[in-house]
Design a protein around this motif. Sequence first.
Motif, PDB file in Angstrom:
ATOM      1  N   MET A   1      31.714  49.857  30.798  1.00  0.00           N
ATOM      2  CA  MET A   1      32.299  48.409  30.904  1.00  0.00           C
ATOM      3  C   MET A   1      32.059  48.011  32.348  1.00  0.00           C
ATOM      4  SD  MET A   1      35.765  46.835  29.929  1.00  0.00           S
ATOM      5  CE  MET A   1      36.839  47.682  30.981  1.00  0.00           C
ATOM      6  N   ILE A   2      32.450  49.093  33.359  1.00  0.00           N
ATOM      7  CA  ILE A   2      32.408  49.052  34.641  1.00  0.00           C
ATOM      8  C   ILE A   2      30.833  48.814  35.269  1.00  0.00           C
ATOM      9  CG2 ILE A   2      32.379  50.355  36.760  1.00  0.00           C
ATOM     10  CD1 ILE A   2      34.697  51.837  35.658  1.00  0.00           C
ATOM     11  N   GLN A   3      29.813  49.129  34.506  1.00  0.00           N
ATOM     12  CA  GLN A   3      28.663  48.789  34.844  1.00  0.00           C
ATOM     13  C   GLN A   3      28.177  47.635  34.315  1.00  0.00           C
ATOM     14  OE1 GLN A   3      27.386  50.901  37.165  1.00  0.00           O
ATOM     15  NE2 GLN A   3      29.266  52.264  36.682  1.00  0.00           N
ATOM     16  N   ASN A   4      28.846  46.828  33.465  1.00  0.00           N
ATOM     17  CA  ASN A   4      28.356  45.504  32.823  1.00  0.00           C
ATOM     18  C   ASN A   4      28.553  44.578  33.868  1.00  0.00           C
ATOM     19  OD1 ASN A   4      28.400  42.935  31.574  1.00  0.00           O
ATOM     20  ND2 ASN A   4      28.618  44.024  29.631  1.00  0.00           N
ATOM     21  N   ARG A   5      27.486  43.910  34.267  1.00  0.00           N
ATOM     22  CA  ARG A   5      27.709  42.930  35.240  1.00  0.00           C
ATOM     23  C   ARG A   5      28.764  41.672  34.978  1.00  0.00           C
ATOM     24  NH1 ARG A   5      22.253  41.505  38.355  1.00  0.00           N
ATOM     25  NH2 ARG A   5      21.447  43.583  38.991  1.00  0.00           N
ATOM     26  N   LEU A   6      28.762  41.344  33.784  1.00  0.00           N
ATOM     27  CA  LEU A   6      29.698  40.104  33.382  1.00  0.00           C
ATOM     28  C   LEU A   6      31.298  40.782  33.759  1.00  0.00           C
ATOM     29  CD1 LEU A   6      28.348  39.171  29.734  1.00  0.00           C
ATOM     30  CD2 LEU A   6      28.102  37.985  32.145  1.00  0.00           C
ATOM     31  N   PHE A   7      31.455  41.882  33.842  1.00  0.00           N
ATOM     32  CA  PHE A   7      32.908  42.703  34.222  1.00  0.00           C
ATOM     33  C   PHE A   7      32.820  42.895  35.551  1.00  0.00           C
ATOM     34  CE2 PHE A   7      35.350  46.177  35.167  1.00  0.00           C
ATOM     35  CZ  PHE A   7      36.612  46.042  34.684  1.00  0.00           C
ATOM     36  N   ARG A   8      31.728  43.499  36.191  1.00  0.00           N
ATOM     37  CA  ARG A   8      31.773  43.874  37.542  1.00  0.00           C
ATOM     38  C   ARG A   8      31.824  43.118  38.451  1.00  0.00           C
ATOM     39  NH1 ARG A   8      30.908  48.941  39.253  1.00  0.00           N
ATOM     40  NH2 ARG A   8      30.130  49.205  41.216  1.00  0.00           N
ATOM     41  N   ILE A   9      31.102  42.064  38.489  1.00  0.00           N
ATOM     42  CA  ILE A   9      31.100  40.942  39.474  1.00  0.00           C
ATOM     43  C   ILE A   9      32.434  40.445  39.727  1.00  0.00           C
ATOM     44  CG2 ILE A   9      30.086  38.823  40.164  1.00  0.00           C
ATOM     45  CD1 ILE A   9      27.355  39.861  39.255  1.00  0.00           C
ATOM     46  N   PRO A  10      33.193  39.737  38.621  1.00  0.00           N
ATOM     47  CA  PRO A  10      34.544  39.217  38.781  1.00  0.00           C
ATOM     48  C   PRO A  10      35.527  40.340  39.369  1.00  0.00           C
ATOM     49  CG  PRO A  10      33.568  38.627  36.779  1.00  0.00           C
ATOM     50  CD  PRO A  10      32.472  39.578  37.125  1.00  0.00           C
ATOM     51  N   ALA A  11      35.400  41.674  38.647  1.00  0.00           N
ATOM     52  CA  ALA A  11      36.189  42.618  39.093  1.00  0.00           C
ATOM     53  C   ALA A  11      36.066  43.048  40.781  1.00  0.00           C
ATOM     54  CB  ALA A  11      35.839  43.939  38.419  1.00  0.00           C
ATOM     55  N   LEU A  12      34.893  42.848  41.066  1.00  0.00           N
ATOM     56  CA  LEU A  12      34.675  43.147  42.565  1.00  0.00           C
ATOM     57  C   LEU A  12      35.317  41.980  43.447  1.00  0.00           C
ATOM     58  CD1 LEU A  12      31.053  44.605  42.375  1.00  0.00           C
ATOM     59  CD2 LEU A  12      33.101  45.866  43.179  1.00  0.00           C
ATOM     60  N   VAL A  13      34.956  40.819  43.195  1.00  0.00           N
ATOM     61  CA  VAL A  13      35.501  39.507  43.825  1.00  0.00           C
ATOM     62  C   VAL A  13      36.981  39.648  43.766  1.00  0.00           C
ATOM     63  CG1 VAL A  13      35.804  37.236  43.710  1.00  0.00           C
ATOM     64  CG2 VAL A  13      33.447  38.340  43.410  1.00  0.00           C
ATOM     65  N   ALA A  14      37.567  39.832  42.362  1.00  0.00           N
ATOM     66  CA  ALA A  14      38.941  39.893  42.447  1.00  0.00           C
ATOM     67  C   ALA A  14      39.627  41.051  43.254  1.00  0.00           C
ATOM     68  CB  ALA A  14      39.585  40.098  41.050  1.00  0.00           C
ATOM     69  N   THR A  15      38.964  42.475  43.226  1.00  0.00           N
ATOM     70  CA  THR A  15      39.529  43.348  44.046  1.00  0.00           C
ATOM     71  C   THR A  15      39.258  43.156  45.696  1.00  0.00           C
ATOM     72  OG1 THR A  15      38.723  44.868  42.520  1.00  0.00           O
ATOM     73  CG2 THR A  15      39.141  45.803  44.872  1.00  0.00           C
ATOM     74  N   GLY A  16      38.447  42.217  46.080  1.00  0.00           N
ATOM     75  CA  GLY A  16      38.448  41.963  47.613  1.00  0.00           C
ATOM     76  C   GLY A  16      39.398  40.874  47.650  1.00  0.00           C
ATOM     77  N   ALA A  17      39.695  39.865  46.887  1.00  0.00           N
ATOM     78  CA  ALA A  17      40.704  38.725  46.963  1.00  0.00           C
ATOM     79  C   ALA A  17      42.142  39.486  47.018  1.00  0.00           C
ATOM     80  CB  ALA A  17      40.746  37.780  46.041  1.00  0.00           C
ATOM     81  N   LEU A  18      42.377  40.727  46.335  1.00  0.00           N
ATOM     82  CA  LEU A  18      43.636  41.361  46.141  1.00  0.00           C
ATOM     83  C   LEU A  18      44.022  41.762  47.631  1.00  0.00           C
ATOM     84  CD1 LEU A  18      45.761  42.540  44.316  1.00  0.00           C
ATOM     85  CD2 LEU A  18      44.455  44.732  44.330  1.00  0.00           C
ATOM     86  N   GLN A  19      43.267  42.056  48.321  1.00  0.00           N
ATOM     87  CA  GLN A  19      43.790  42.235  49.922  1.00  0.00           C
ATOM     88  C   GLN A  19      44.581  41.044  50.449  1.00  0.00           C
ATOM     89  OE1 GLN A  19      41.567  44.546  52.707  1.00  0.00           O
ATOM     90  NE2 GLN A  19      40.520  45.697  51.132  1.00  0.00           N
ATOM     91  N   THR A  20      43.886  39.961  50.099  1.00  0.00           N
ATOM     92  CA  THR A  20      44.722  38.793  51.050  1.00  0.00           C
ATOM     93  C   THR A  20      46.137  38.725  50.453  1.00  0.00           C
ATOM     94  OG1 THR A  20      42.668  37.530  50.913  1.00  0.00           O
ATOM     95  CG2 THR A  20      44.543  36.188  50.958  1.00  0.00           C
ATOM     96  N   LEU A  21      46.483  39.224  49.398  1.00  0.00           N
ATOM     97  CA  LEU A  21      48.025  39.308  49.143  1.00  0.00           C
ATOM     98  C   LEU A  21      48.866  40.377  50.097  1.00  0.00           C
ATOM     99  CD1 LEU A  21      47.937  39.436  45.075  1.00  0.00           C
ATOM    100  CD2 LEU A  21      48.209  37.342  46.866  1.00  0.00           C
ATOM    101  N   ALA A  22      48.178  41.092  50.720  1.00  0.00           N
ATOM    102  CA  ALA A  22      48.740  41.999  51.737  1.00  0.00           C
ATOM    103  C   ALA A  22      49.111  41.516  53.006  1.00  0.00           C
ATOM    104  CB  ALA A  22      47.988  43.314  51.980  1.00  0.00           C
TER     105      ALA A  22
END
Length: 504
Positions: A1-22
């Motif tokens: 699932m991690i290699q699936n782009r339909l999952f991976r791209i949103p996961a990467l964007v969300a992981t980057g955005a997560l830092q904003t909460l810090a």
Amino acid sequence: MIQNRLFRIPALVATGALQTLAFAPFYLWPAALLSLVLILLLCSGREAKPLFRDGWFLGLGLFGSGASWVYVSISEYGMTAAPLAAIMTLLFAMGLALFPAIAFWCWGRLADGHAGRSLWLFPAVWVLMDWVRGWLLTGFPWLYAGTAQVDGPMAPWAPVLGVHGVTFVTAVTAALLVTAWHHYRNGPRWLPAGFVAAAILPWLLAPLLSLVAWTQPEGEPLSVAAVQGNISQHDKWDPDMLRNQIRTYRELTEPLWGRDLILWPETALPATQGQSAQVLDALESRAFETGTTLVTGLPWYGNSPHYAEPVFHNSLMTVGPGQGTYHKQRLVPFGEYVPLESLLRGTIEFLSLPMSVFRPGPENQPPLQVAGGARTHPAICYEIAYADFVAQQAVDTGFLMTVSNDAWFGRSLGPFQHHQIARMRALETGRELLRGTNNGITSIVDREGHIRIRAQHYERDVLKGEIQPMTGTTPFMATGSWPVITLAAVMIVFGRQRREKAKA
């Protein structure tokens, strides 16, 4: 699932955005560490080409959320239509996302698919990426993971290592935790305990560092005040509103005379020193009469070193007892000057913002002196984000002073993030900070980065309090970021050598 782009791209964007909460106004400092852990779980051990794409989507999430306040400046005050402003903001985030994209490509090249090498190289790659982003093309020294720790348990490391050092330790912690997880799944069960112990060691040492007083009080506290005029950005540069703005600041200041220092914010006088001569003369007379130093921001115009023609500077000027004028050295691109001006000026209204013709002031300017003999080297707006610049300027001064006009960012994340960055500078230098702004956040911050008192945000207000001048030098002031950057560079060189040996 991690290699699936339909999952991976949103996961990467969300992981980057997560830092904003810090960062402010959320102050969820664990989000930065969690984001770095997730980045490693998603990306470690991958090849360079897919890592370029991964880094870009991570950056898009981080800068698209954390720097979204740029939209307010472009749309509301740059008089740009909302759709075009949204496109320009997106392009801004996409451009900044190239920093992690290129860094991750280099990370992949160095690690060459080796998971273990990938993990221990990550902290070096991440902190070097931040460092380059802080100076290339004038720099964007914003949204550093270490800044969030001004409100976290790693704060005592800031006077020793600076913001890049705290970011590095946070990234090392993430790498060690992920290494422990991999060994827990695939190796001897005793190894994970060692990696976890190494990960938490700097966090356990931090309270001991907090017992060290790197700087000491010098002399008596200064009685200070900061005037927050809350002038609408739409009125700021309107000539018809100039008289009302001056009247507002003078009326708010009248009860404050007699204090050691009164601070007006960035361009509180929206007219040059020549145009404001009559007002400045009246203020100087009142200041000498009461023994008060008034420091005000204004656009300065005249002959300046390194320029053949008269130029505009974004400046601070002392009025009354005291001495000095400071010209801003680190300018905001497109806000205070327009890169490639001959090509871009006038193409859209945003590129013709009021007073976007400033020139940087000279280096090595002397500190300002205020009543009582105290010295401070001010930072105007964006300058407070440059950790090494502020640390260097703070040497031989007793306290920090910064002014800003965060009305440009409206009711967005920008003013809160800017204030948190300023607090990190106080922590790194072991000096108290007086911050004056047009509409917030006006505050006094102690040498540990804690807010002692603040004015009401988005309101006309006056802040009154005391600033204790300090003496002494923190380790970070003595060395700057160079020890951390050098260590990261050595790790990169060592990683390259290991890669070459593995290929041989």
